[in-house]
Design an enzyme around this catalytic site. Structure first.
Site, PDB file in Angstrom:
ATOM      1  CG  HIS A   1      -1.435   1.395  -3.117  1.00 50.53           C
ATOM      2  ND1 HIS A   1      -2.633   1.155  -2.489  1.00 50.53           N
ATOM      3  CD2 HIS A   1      -1.080   0.222  -3.692  1.00 50.53           C
ATOM      4  CE1 HIS A   1      -2.987  -0.113  -2.674  1.00 50.53           C
ATOM      5  NE2 HIS A   1      -2.051  -0.695  -3.394  1.00 50.53           N
TER       6      HIS A   1
ATOM      7  CG  ASP B   1      -2.262   0.699   0.960  1.00 48.14           C
ATOM      8  OD1 ASP B   1      -2.206   1.820   0.439  1.00 48.14           O
ATOM      9  OD2 ASP B   1      -3.340   0.165   1.290  1.00 48.14           O
TER      10      ASP B   1
END
Length: 548
Positions: free
Chosen positions: A330, A296
């Protein structure tokens, strides 16, 4: 004075300080925040002396915690973890203790979830029931985890995974390991309890009158963060590898004087909430020489979510982030979306992002509130960015096709997020979908972002939507899709200076929106494009002023 007026006056004051000179702000590149370091006695206690065994089978929770308690009570020192595989349950840090992992030492946290008690914690900025973190500390001072060893959170036993995130052989191995499948066979869950909580959308938030024990029927669903320090001072994490966390990996919360130096953070690409570092409501911090490869956001700035975050009212501020490498993630450097307490005075330099989804990522949404300002980034080098190199979006997780939210313009209030007064320079990106993407709110535009001296190779150049005071200067766009190089929608006071672009570009600038104001284009050869500009949706041709 209403909230909108307060924001306006604060913005004018901040813009004056920002625009005149960086020297007039509290911090500048020549006057960076100072971070205090913890100091420890040299007295050393090995966990072996308290009965720990490095056989990978013996549960060493008591021996390790006893060693930490003993050293802390004696006034502090070093707790030594020698080379070996040390199985353990949750470790609770104490003040004045340096937990030092020798090379080839691994602290492997047990997959036995009964060892992790239910506790009150924080999940994405709100008070929630969680399982106890593998490593934690509350209200401590002078603490460290150092050395060249590894802390492994055994995260795969905690997290669900989608079939599409694994290869066929990995999926077969996962299914054979136990657990249960979603009814349509597309998701693997660690247990039936986890599946029930996930499918039915059970809330983990602790509301008035509830305690962590009220969530016992969904305990397996309440994945812990690997390392959580809350309200601590003088923290050092150095040299160690933190990996395979059940959720976020490193989570300092309301801490002061934090140093993360030369650490490695690794989570699988498929790790849900597999963030690397989430610096939340912290003051005075340094992140230096770290390598991250996570599932993430990598290096992320947060400060609480919505009303609870605003009531906490503690911004993340006075930070230095330099000489770091991010692989999968991300975002390389990220602010938000839980930034309701604000963020300010953060300096990012000499960082490399290779293969992240986005590079510099700023995100929020209506309802968050909070002011993000005085963020400086320079010497950022990116390669193979999957989406945007520089990204601002105040519509995080909003689906325009179904709710039409972007067409609404609510009254500005304390729940309106504010992003303003930032400077990015000397940035190179070799490969992205978009070089620059800025999307504010109609009622609160993204303001005063200065971007200078960049080479951005991307499919598309720049999109500036609901923004004010954006400066794009001395930027070379090498674009695959050149219609247009720059898109402007309902934005004002823009400066496009010294723009270089492909000589075969069909359209240089597309301007739309009846709320678009002045756009200055200067020191740019507009004749290289087949068409220099077009206007739509009420935008006036006079809004674009081109000069040499």
């Amino acid at each position: 004075m209403n909230y909108k007026q307060k924001i306006l006056w604060a913005g004018l004051f901040s813009f004056y300080a920002f625009g005149v000179s960086a020297q007039n702000t509290a911090y500048s590149w020549t006057n960076l925040p100072k971070i205090q370091q913890p100091v420890f006695k040299k007295d050393t206690t090995s966990i072996v002396s308290l009965g720990a065994k490095a056989d990978g089978i013996t549960l060493n929770t008591k021996a390790i915690n006893d060693a930490i308690e003993k050293v802390s009570k004696k006034g502090g020192g070093v707790v030594l973890v020698p080379a070996g595989l040390w199985l353990t349950g949750p470790i609770e840090m104490k003040s004045n203790v340096n937990l030092h992992l020798k090379e080839s030492a691994t602290l492997l946290f047990t997959p036995d979830k009964s060892q992790y008690g239910l506790t009150e914690g924080v999940y994405e900025g709100k008070t929630a029931a969680r399982n106890q973190s593998p490593v934690s500390g509350v209200n401590l001072e002078n603490i460290a985890i150092t050395g060249k060893g590894v802390l492994d959170g055994n995260g795969d036993v905690w997290r669900a995974v989608n079939k599409g995130q694994l290869t066929e052989s990995q999926w077969k191995e996962k299914v054979a390991s136990g657990g249960v499948l979603k009814d349509d066979g597309t998701v693997w869950y660690p247990s039936e309890q986890f599946k029930t909580a996930s499918v039915t959308g059970k809330s983990m938030l602790i509301t008035p009158g509830k305690t962590p024990q009220d969530f016992a029927d969904m305990k397996d669903f309440l994945r812990p963060n690997l390392v959580v320090f809350t309200n601590c001072k003088k923290i050092l994490l150095e040299g160690v590898t933190f990996q395979n966390s059940p959720a976020w990996c490193l989570h300092p919360l309301m801490c002061q004087d934090l140093t993360l130096k030369n650490v490695r953070v690794k989570n699988p690409e498929y790790a849900h909430n597999g963030d690397g570092m989430d610096i939340e409501s912290c003051k005075n911090f340094l992140i230096e020489g770290c390598v991250l490869d996570v599932g993430d956001d990598a290096i992320c700035i947060k400060s609480g979510k919505d009303e609870e975050g605003r009531k906490r009212g503690i911004p993340t501020e006075n930070g230095i982030i330099r000489n770091n490498i991010v692989y999968n993630g991300h975002g390389g450097f990220v602010v938000g979306s839980e930034m309701s307490g604000g963020a300010r005075n953060i300096f990012v330099e000499n960082c490399t992002f290779m293969g992240t989804d986005k590079g510099l990522r700023f995100k929020s949404v209506r309802g968050r509130g909070g002011v993000v300002e005085n963020i400086f980034a320079r010497n950022i080098f990116m390669k193979d960015i999957a989406q945007e190199a520089i990204f601002f979006d105040l519509y995080y997780f909003v689906k325009f096709a179904t709710d039409g939210v972007r067409d609404q313009s609510p009254v500005v209030s304390e729940s309106t997020p504010v992003f303003r007064n930032m400077r990015f320079e000397n940035i190179v990106c070799n490969g992205a979908k978009k070089g620059i993407f800025v999307r504010g709110l109609p009622e609160m535009r993204v303001k005063n972002i200065h971007m200078e001296n960049m080479v951005l190779k991307a499919d598309k150049g720049a999109e500036l939507i609901d923004s004010d005071g954006i400066v794009v200067k001395n930027i070379k766009f090498i674009t695959e899709k050149t219609n247009p190089v720059i898109l402007v929608d309902n934005s004002s006071a823009l400066t496009l200076s010294g723009i270089e672009y492909n000589s075969d570009s069909e359209l240089l600038v597309s301007v739309s929106g009846d709320k678009t104001g002045t756009i200055k284009m200067e020191h740019t050869d507009v004749s290289k494009a087949r068409k220099k500009s077009e206007f739509s949706k009420g935008a006036a041709e006079k809004s674009l002023v081109i000069s040499k």
